[in-house]
Design a protein around this motif. Structure first.
Motif, PDB file in Angstrom:
ATOM      1  N   THR A 174     -28.655  20.838  43.589  1.00 45.36           N
ATOM      2  CA  THR A 174     -28.050  21.780  44.539  1.00 45.36           C
ATOM      3  C   THR A 174     -26.579  22.048  44.249  1.00 45.36           C
ATOM      4  O   THR A 174     -25.913  22.743  45.014  1.00 45.36           O
ATOM      5  CB  THR A 174     -28.187  21.231  45.970  1.00 45.36           C
ATOM      6  OG1 THR A 174     -27.634  19.903  46.040  1.00 45.36           O
ATOM      7  CG2 THR A 174     -29.649  21.161  46.391  1.00 45.36           C
ATOM      8  N   GLY A 175     -26.076  21.489  43.151  1.00 43.87           N
ATOM      9  CA  GLY A 175     -24.698  21.768  42.760  1.00 43.87           C
ATOM     10  C   GLY A 175     -23.647  21.111  43.638  1.00 43.87           C
ATOM     11  O   GLY A 175     -22.510  21.587  43.708  1.00 43.87           O
ATOM     12  N   ARG A 176     -23.979  20.022  44.285  1.00 45.69           N
ATOM     13  CA  ARG A 176     -22.990  19.347  45.142  1.00 45.69           C
ATOM     14  C   ARG A 176     -22.054  18.505  44.277  1.00 45.69           C
ATOM     15  O   ARG A 176     -22.463  17.969  43.242  1.00 45.69           O
ATOM     16  CB  ARG A 176     -23.681  18.447  46.167  1.00 45.69           C
ATOM     17  CG  ARG A 176     -24.589  19.214  47.134  1.00 45.69           C
ATOM     18  CD  ARG A 176     -25.379  18.241  47.994  1.00 45.69           C
ATOM     19  NE  ARG A 176     -26.404  18.936  48.761  1.00 45.69           N
ATOM     20  CZ  ARG A 176     -26.228  19.416  49.980  1.00 45.69           C
ATOM     21  NH1 ARG A 176     -25.061  19.265  50.578  1.00 45.69           N
ATOM     22  NH2 ARG A 176     -27.209  20.025  50.615  1.00 45.69           N
ATOM     23  N   PRO A 177     -20.804  18.348  44.693  1.00 46.08           N
ATOM     24  CA  PRO A 177     -19.866  17.521  43.926  1.00 46.08           C
ATOM     25  C   PRO A 177     -20.310  16.070  43.894  1.00 46.08           C
ATOM     26  O   PRO A 177     -20.605  15.480  44.933  1.00 46.08           O
ATOM     27  CB  PRO A 177     -18.542  17.681  44.695  1.00 46.08           C
ATOM     28  CG  PRO A 177     -18.944  18.109  46.073  1.00 46.08           C
ATOM     29  CD  PRO A 177     -20.176  18.937  45.888  1.00 46.08           C
ATOM     30  N   GLY A 178     -20.379  15.503  42.700  1.00 47.37           N
ATOM     31  CA  GLY A 178     -20.873  14.145  42.550  1.00 47.37           C
ATOM     32  C   GLY A 178     -19.964  13.085  43.116  1.00 47.37           C
ATOM     33  O   GLY A 178     -20.398  11.967  43.374  1.00 47.37           O
ATOM     34  N   THR A 179     -18.681  13.392  43.299  1.00 44.37           N
ATOM     35  CA  THR A 179     -17.764  12.375  43.804  1.00 44.37           C
ATOM     36  C   THR A 179     -17.784  12.269  45.328  1.00 44.37           C
ATOM     37  O   THR A 179     -17.250  11.316  45.888  1.00 44.37           O
ATOM     38  CB  THR A 179     -16.328  12.698  43.355  1.00 44.37           C
ATOM     39  OG1 THR A 179     -15.977  14.026  43.798  1.00 44.37           O
ATOM     40  CG2 THR A 179     -16.207  12.624  41.838  1.00 44.37           C
ATOM     41  N   ALA A 180     -18.375  13.225  46.003  1.00 48.44           N
ATOM     42  CA  ALA A 180     -18.423  13.199  47.470  1.00 48.44           C
ATOM     43  C   ALA A 180     -19.336  12.073  47.937  1.00 48.44           C
ATOM     44  O   ALA A 180     -20.210  11.603  47.205  1.00 48.44           O
ATOM     45  CB  ALA A 180     -18.908  14.539  48.000  1.00 48.44           C
ATOM     46  N   THR A 181     -19.134  11.627  49.173  1.00 49.58           N
ATOM     47  CA  THR A 181     -19.958  10.544  49.731  1.00 49.58           C
ATOM     48  C   THR A 181     -20.647  10.953  51.027  1.00 49.58           C
ATOM     49  O   THR A 181     -21.356  10.144  51.616  1.00 49.58           O
ATOM     50  CB  THR A 181     -19.104   9.294  50.003  1.00 49.58           C
ATOM     51  OG1 THR A 181     -18.040   9.629  50.911  1.00 49.58           O
ATOM     52  CG2 THR A 181     -18.526   8.735  48.711  1.00 49.58           C
ATOM     53  N   GLU A 182     -20.447  12.210  51.479  1.00 48.60           N
ATOM     54  CA  GLU A 182     -21.042  12.649  52.735  1.00 48.60           C
ATOM     55  C   GLU A 182     -21.670  14.032  52.593  1.00 48.60           C
ATOM     56  O   GLU A 182     -21.246  14.836  51.754  1.00 48.60           O
ATOM     57  CB  GLU A 182     -19.996  12.697  53.857  1.00 48.60           C
ATOM     58  CG  GLU A 182     -19.503  11.349  54.322  1.00 48.60           C
ATOM     59  CD  GLU A 182     -18.557  11.466  55.500  1.00 48.60           C
ATOM     60  OE1 GLU A 182     -18.362  10.449  56.199  1.00 48.60           O
ATOM     61  OE2 GLU A 182     -18.018  12.572  55.741  1.00 48.60           O
ATOM     62  N   VAL A 183     -22.663  14.269  53.425  1.00 49.87           N
ATOM     63  CA  VAL A 183     -23.308  15.576  53.517  1.00 49.87           C
ATOM     64  C   VAL A 183     -23.204  16.031  54.971  1.00 49.87           C
ATOM     65  O   VAL A 183     -23.500  15.268  55.882  1.00 49.87           O
ATOM     66  CB  VAL A 183     -24.802  15.490  53.101  1.00 49.87           C
ATOM     67  CG1 VAL A 183     -25.490  16.831  53.322  1.00 49.87           C
ATOM     68  CG2 VAL A 183     -24.925  15.050  51.659  1.00 49.87           C
ATOM     69  N   ARG A 184     -22.796  17.286  55.167  1.00 49.24           N
ATOM     70  CA  ARG A 184     -22.614  17.777  56.527  1.00 49.24           C
ATOM     71  C   ARG A 184     -23.562  18.945  56.863  1.00 49.24           C
ATOM     72  O   ARG A 184     -23.322  19.691  57.800  1.00 49.24           O
ATOM     73  CB  ARG A 184     -21.158  18.209  56.745  1.00 49.24           C
ATOM     74  CG  ARG A 184     -20.137  17.086  56.551  1.00 49.24           C
ATOM     75  CD  ARG A 184     -18.774  17.471  57.103  1.00 49.24           C
ATOM     76  NE  ARG A 184     -18.819  17.729  58.535  1.00 49.24           N
ATOM     77  CZ  ARG A 184     -18.722  16.793  59.476  1.00 49.24           C
ATOM     78  NH1 ARG A 184     -18.581  15.516  59.132  1.00 49.24           N
ATOM     79  NH2 ARG A 184     -18.769  17.114  60.760  1.00 49.24           N
ATOM     80  N   ASP A 185     -24.640  19.055  56.108  1.00 50.83           N
ATOM     81  CA  ASP A 185     -25.602  20.137  56.341  1.00 50.83           C
ATOM     82  C   ASP A 185     -26.139  20.132  57.765  1.00 50.83           C
ATOM     83  O   ASP A 185     -26.411  21.188  58.350  1.00 50.83           O
ATOM     84  CB  ASP A 185     -26.784  20.020  55.379  1.00 50.83           C
ATOM     85  CG  ASP A 185     -26.381  20.239  53.932  1.00 50.83           C
ATOM     86  OD1 ASP A 185     -25.247  19.876  53.573  1.00 50.83           O
ATOM     87  OD2 ASP A 185     -27.207  20.761  53.161  1.00 50.83           O
ATOM     88  N   TYR A 186     -26.319  18.937  58.302  1.00 50.71           N
ATOM     89  CA  TYR A 186     -26.931  18.818  59.629  1.00 50.71           C
ATOM     90  C   TYR A 186     -25.977  18.188  60.647  1.00 50.71           C
ATOM     91  O   TYR A 186     -26.407  17.595  61.626  1.00 50.71           O
ATOM     92  CB  TYR A 186     -28.231  18.012  59.532  1.00 50.71           C
ATOM     93  CG  TYR A 186     -29.240  18.663  58.615  1.00 50.71           C
ATOM     94  CD1 TYR A 186     -29.911  19.811  58.998  1.00 50.71           C
ATOM     95  CD2 TYR A 186     -29.492  18.141  57.340  1.00 50.71           C
ATOM     96  CE1 TYR A 186     -30.823  20.434  58.148  1.00 50.71           C
ATOM     97  CE2 TYR A 186     -30.401  18.746  56.486  1.00 50.71           C
ATOM     98  CZ  TYR A 186     -31.066  19.892  56.904  1.00 50.71           C
ATOM     99  OH  TYR A 186     -31.958  20.502  56.051  1.00 50.71           O
TER     100      TYR A 186
END
Length: 286
Positions: A174-186
């Motif tokens: 999905t092309g998300r940044p690999g260094t991130a640690t959180e998802v805020r989709d929901y």
């Protein structure tokens, strides 16, 4: 189950989880006679029905755990529990993989000798006798869409949600940044109270710990816990879903690029299921 003799010329038995009665050797009655409602044998059957319900739920939960974590299950164990209707109902038609990871089949029967009968994707019934089998998580199944289509042709129904389980592709897809640690989709799903949000989490089978709804998954040989913020435990006002993150066994945040495919999919599934229960505003200002 056989009919048991009770007082007043009645016989009783369990049918679909409830106690039913008939006159000795006669036709089944529509309701339980008043004279039997407090009868010790009736009470015993009710307690048996409650135990059977708990046993059935326990079998389903165990098979779900095997599937979500893709744990190897001894073939001998499956054969041993197969005669139990509750176990058989939970296991029947589950997709299983034996020694060849590319050979997927739907479990149809197990013999006392430890042999499994499965229907493979060519529609043939084959016999398997590996030492262990896995009930793979659907995100790990190659050609999942083809497996689902074939299952529909066979009329497969599963007591444990496996092949039709909602899945999410990992961050790389999905092309998300690999260094991130959180998802805020929901994140941002509003609820009237924190209690209602926590109740939804536990009702869906997730654990609530502190301010989080959590889901632990064994993925690729390591344990990872997904967590969604649901609010302070004793907060009695409105609450909303927060970010989704993953932690390792030592409690350290895991980068998105390092989250395994099953842990990712199950974490997103939990977050989506919580968010789906949010308060939906109506009217012109919604």
């Amino acid at each position: 189950m056989a009919w048991l003799t009770a007082d007043e010329g009645y016989e009783i038995t369990l049918e679909d989880g409830r106690v039913v009665a008939r006159r000795s050797g006669g036709r089944q009655l529509k309701t339980l006679p008043k004279a039997l409602r407090d009868h010790p044998e009736v009470d015993r059957l009710r307690r048996l029905a409650e135990w059977l319900d708990r046993h059935t739920a326990s079998c389903v939960a165990q098979v779900d755990t095997w599937m979500v974590s893709s744990l190897p299950v001894p073939t001998e164990l499956i054969a041993r529990v197969w005669p139990d209707e509750a176990w058989r109902s939970a296991l029947r038609d589950m997709a299983v993989v034996g020694d060849d990871p590319d050979e997927v089949g739907f479990l149809r029967d197990a013999t006392a000798a430890g042999e499994l009968k499965v229907v493979n994707l060519d529609g043939e019934t084959v016999r398997l006798s590996p030492r262990t089998v896995t009930l793979p998580h659907p995100v790990l199944l190659p050609d999942l869409d083809d497996v689902r289509d074939f299952a529909a042709e066979l009329g497969i129904t599963q007591r444990v949600e496996q092949i039709h389980r909602a899945t999410w592709a990992g961050p790389a897809a999905t092309g998300r940044p690999g260094t991130a640690t959180e998802v805020r989709d929901y994140a941002g799903g509003k609820f009237a109270s924190r209690f209602g949000l926590a109740a939804r989490a536990t009702g869906l089978g997730y654990r609530v710990s502190g301010g989080y709804a959590t889901c632990k998954v064994r993925d690729g040989g390591r344990s990872t816990e997904a967590s969604v913020w649901i609010g302070e435990p004793y907060w009695d006002g409105e609450s909303e879903t927060g970010a989704l993150g993953w932690h390792d066994e030592d409690g350290r945040a895991v980068r998105l690029s390092e989250v395994g495919p099953v842990a990712w999919s199950e974490g997103m599934r939990m977050a989506a299921a919580l968010y789906a229960g949010r308060t939906i505003e109506e009217g012109g200002d919604a």
